[in-house]
Scaffold this motif. Sequence first.
Motif, PDB file in Angstrom:
ATOM      1  N   GLY A 189      -3.556 -34.346  46.746  1.00  0.00           N
ATOM      2  CA  GLY A 189      -4.310 -33.289  46.284  1.00  0.00           C
ATOM      3  C   GLY A 189      -4.130 -31.971  46.951  1.00  0.00           C
ATOM      4  O   GLY A 189      -4.526 -30.920  46.780  1.00  0.00           O
ATOM      5  N   ASN A 190      -3.123 -31.946  47.715  1.00  0.00           N
ATOM      6  CA  ASN A 190      -2.691 -30.834  48.444  1.00  0.00           C
ATOM      7  C   ASN A 190      -1.697 -29.974  47.410  1.00  0.00           C
ATOM      8  O   ASN A 190      -1.525 -28.614  48.067  1.00  0.00           O
ATOM      9  CB  ASN A 190      -1.747 -31.135  49.826  1.00  0.00           C
ATOM     10  N   ALA A 191      -1.257 -30.211  46.476  1.00  0.00           N
ATOM     11  CA  ALA A 191      -0.342 -29.642  45.570  1.00  0.00           C
ATOM     12  C   ALA A 191      -0.753 -30.102  44.102  1.00  0.00           C
ATOM     13  O   ALA A 191      -1.018 -31.412  43.821  1.00  0.00           O
ATOM     14  CB  ALA A 191       1.096 -29.910  45.913  1.00  0.00           C
ATOM     15  N   ILE A 192      -0.550 -29.287  43.317  1.00  0.00           N
ATOM     16  CA  ILE A 192      -0.810 -29.553  41.851  1.00  0.00           C
ATOM     17  C   ILE A 192       0.461 -29.487  41.141  1.00  0.00           C
ATOM     18  O   ILE A 192       0.977 -28.617  40.848  1.00  0.00           O
ATOM     19  CB  ILE A 192      -1.867 -28.742  41.184  1.00  0.00           C
ATOM     20  N   ALA A 193       0.734 -30.746  40.532  1.00  0.00           N
ATOM     21  CA  ALA A 193       2.279 -30.479  39.628  1.00  0.00           C
ATOM     22  C   ALA A 193       1.838 -30.323  38.170  1.00  0.00           C
ATOM     23  O   ALA A 193       0.878 -30.785  37.784  1.00  0.00           O
ATOM     24  CB  ALA A 193       2.669 -32.042  39.752  1.00  0.00           C
ATOM     25  N   THR A 194       2.750 -29.460  37.615  1.00  0.00           N
ATOM     26  CA  THR A 194       2.532 -29.288  36.250  1.00  0.00           C
ATOM     27  C   THR A 194       3.546 -30.084  35.479  1.00  0.00           C
ATOM     28  O   THR A 194       5.101 -30.037  35.852  1.00  0.00           O
ATOM     29  CB  THR A 194       2.719 -27.820  35.806  1.00  0.00           C
TER      30      THR A 194
ATOM     31  N   SER B  76      -1.249 -27.921  27.381  1.00  0.00           N
ATOM     32  CA  SER B  76      -1.019 -28.035  25.933  1.00  0.00           C
ATOM     33  C   SER B  76      -0.839 -29.412  25.596  1.00  0.00           C
ATOM     34  O   SER B  76      -1.096 -30.324  26.485  1.00  0.00           O
ATOM     35  CB  SER B  76       0.331 -27.179  25.723  1.00  0.00           C
ATOM     36  N   ALA B  77      -0.333 -29.746  24.294  1.00  0.00           N
ATOM     37  CA  ALA B  77      -0.458 -31.128  23.739  1.00  0.00           C
ATOM     38  C   ALA B  77       0.983 -32.032  24.755  1.00  0.00           C
ATOM     39  O   ALA B  77       0.728 -33.148  24.746  1.00  0.00           O
ATOM     40  CB  ALA B  77       0.137 -30.860  22.555  1.00  0.00           C
ATOM     41  N   ASP B  78       1.781 -31.179  25.372  1.00  0.00           N
ATOM     42  CA  ASP B  78       2.821 -31.990  25.964  1.00  0.00           C
ATOM     43  C   ASP B  78       2.867 -31.533  27.475  1.00  0.00           C
ATOM     44  O   ASP B  78       3.890 -31.959  28.298  1.00  0.00           O
ATOM     45  CB  ASP B  78       4.058 -31.470  25.291  1.00  0.00           C
ATOM     46  N   THR B  79       1.906 -30.752  28.076  1.00  0.00           N
ATOM     47  CA  THR B  79       1.864 -30.321  29.394  1.00  0.00           C
ATOM     48  C   THR B  79       0.689 -30.458  29.886  1.00  0.00           C
ATOM     49  O   THR B  79      -0.393 -30.049  29.540  1.00  0.00           O
ATOM     50  CB  THR B  79       2.247 -28.793  29.574  1.00  0.00           C
ATOM     51  N   PHE B  80       0.773 -30.945  31.363  1.00  0.00           N
ATOM     52  CA  PHE B  80      -0.547 -31.317  31.900  1.00  0.00           C
ATOM     53  C   PHE B  80      -0.308 -30.974  33.339  1.00  0.00           C
ATOM     54  O   PHE B  80       0.937 -31.024  33.864  1.00  0.00           O
ATOM     55  CB  PHE B  80      -0.701 -32.897  31.792  1.00  0.00           C
TER      56      PHE B  80
END
Length: 310
Positions: free
Chosen positions: A130-135, A119-123
């Motif tokens: 690359g072993n984990a994806i942070a939000t 969203s506009a404030d969340t990425f």
Amino acid sequence: MTILVIAEHDNASLKAATLNAVTAAAALGGDVHVLVAGSNAAAVAQAASQIAGVSKVIHADGASLENALAENVAAQVLQLADGYSHIVFPATASGKNVAPRVAAKLDVAQISDIIKVVSADTFERPIYAGNAIATVQSSDAKKVITVRTTGFDPAAASGGSAAVESVAAVADSGKSSFVGREVTKSDRPELTAAKIIVSGGRALGSDEKFQEVLTPLADKLGAAIGASRAAVDAGYAPNDLQVGQTGKIVAPELYVAIGISGAIQHLAGMKDSKVIVAINKDEEAPIFSVADYGVVADLFTAVPDLVKTL
């Protein structure tokens, strides 16, 4: 909501990374403007105006911006920052040089290396090689973002018709000066923009074998040549060919890994490739965990056979 994308260019043509950054900016859902800061770069501004999804191009032209010195480009961005909710840079060497300066001056937290806009404030962004994806969610009024170019398809380079607005270039900061540039020249595609990459690892054994084995295959495929960190550290290939977490991040249509075991740092730089082919005599090599096609064989036999077949 209006987003400003900082174009990367050489004063003559746009770099491909700009197109990926525009795609990321468009996913934010607002108007997308592109800043072309350079010297005698009218052709670049015109090219930027043709990018699909861009509603305005801001062209700052002056001698202070000729060599894209980070202090001057950052000052140019800051001069325009009040009108934008998001400021987007490609996560290239140039973007990573300028973006932190802009974020610091705006007193906001930089959001680095995003691979998805939620969203506009969340990425989303990769962590731990690359072993984990942070939000990541940001409450800052202005968001300074760098975009991992392999995470977004390039915007169409034609089809747009944005207006070009000229603004005055900032004065030279005097904090740094351009001394010279030594550019590696090659007939091969640039590594980060290549559609096909042939990479070699430490198993090749020497710089002579590195060239002897990889060059014929790369010639047949019209490919760029890459290398693992182990191969670079061993002196088989120059630093600018290194693929991986501490090298270049690539995502070609085809990635051929020859004699590369697949250390986690290397996988972080190439696992987003569309098709991965691995050639390694060790059937337990980690590279096979990400490969679409794997060949368990002696590379000194398999690669020449492949070249003959092609």
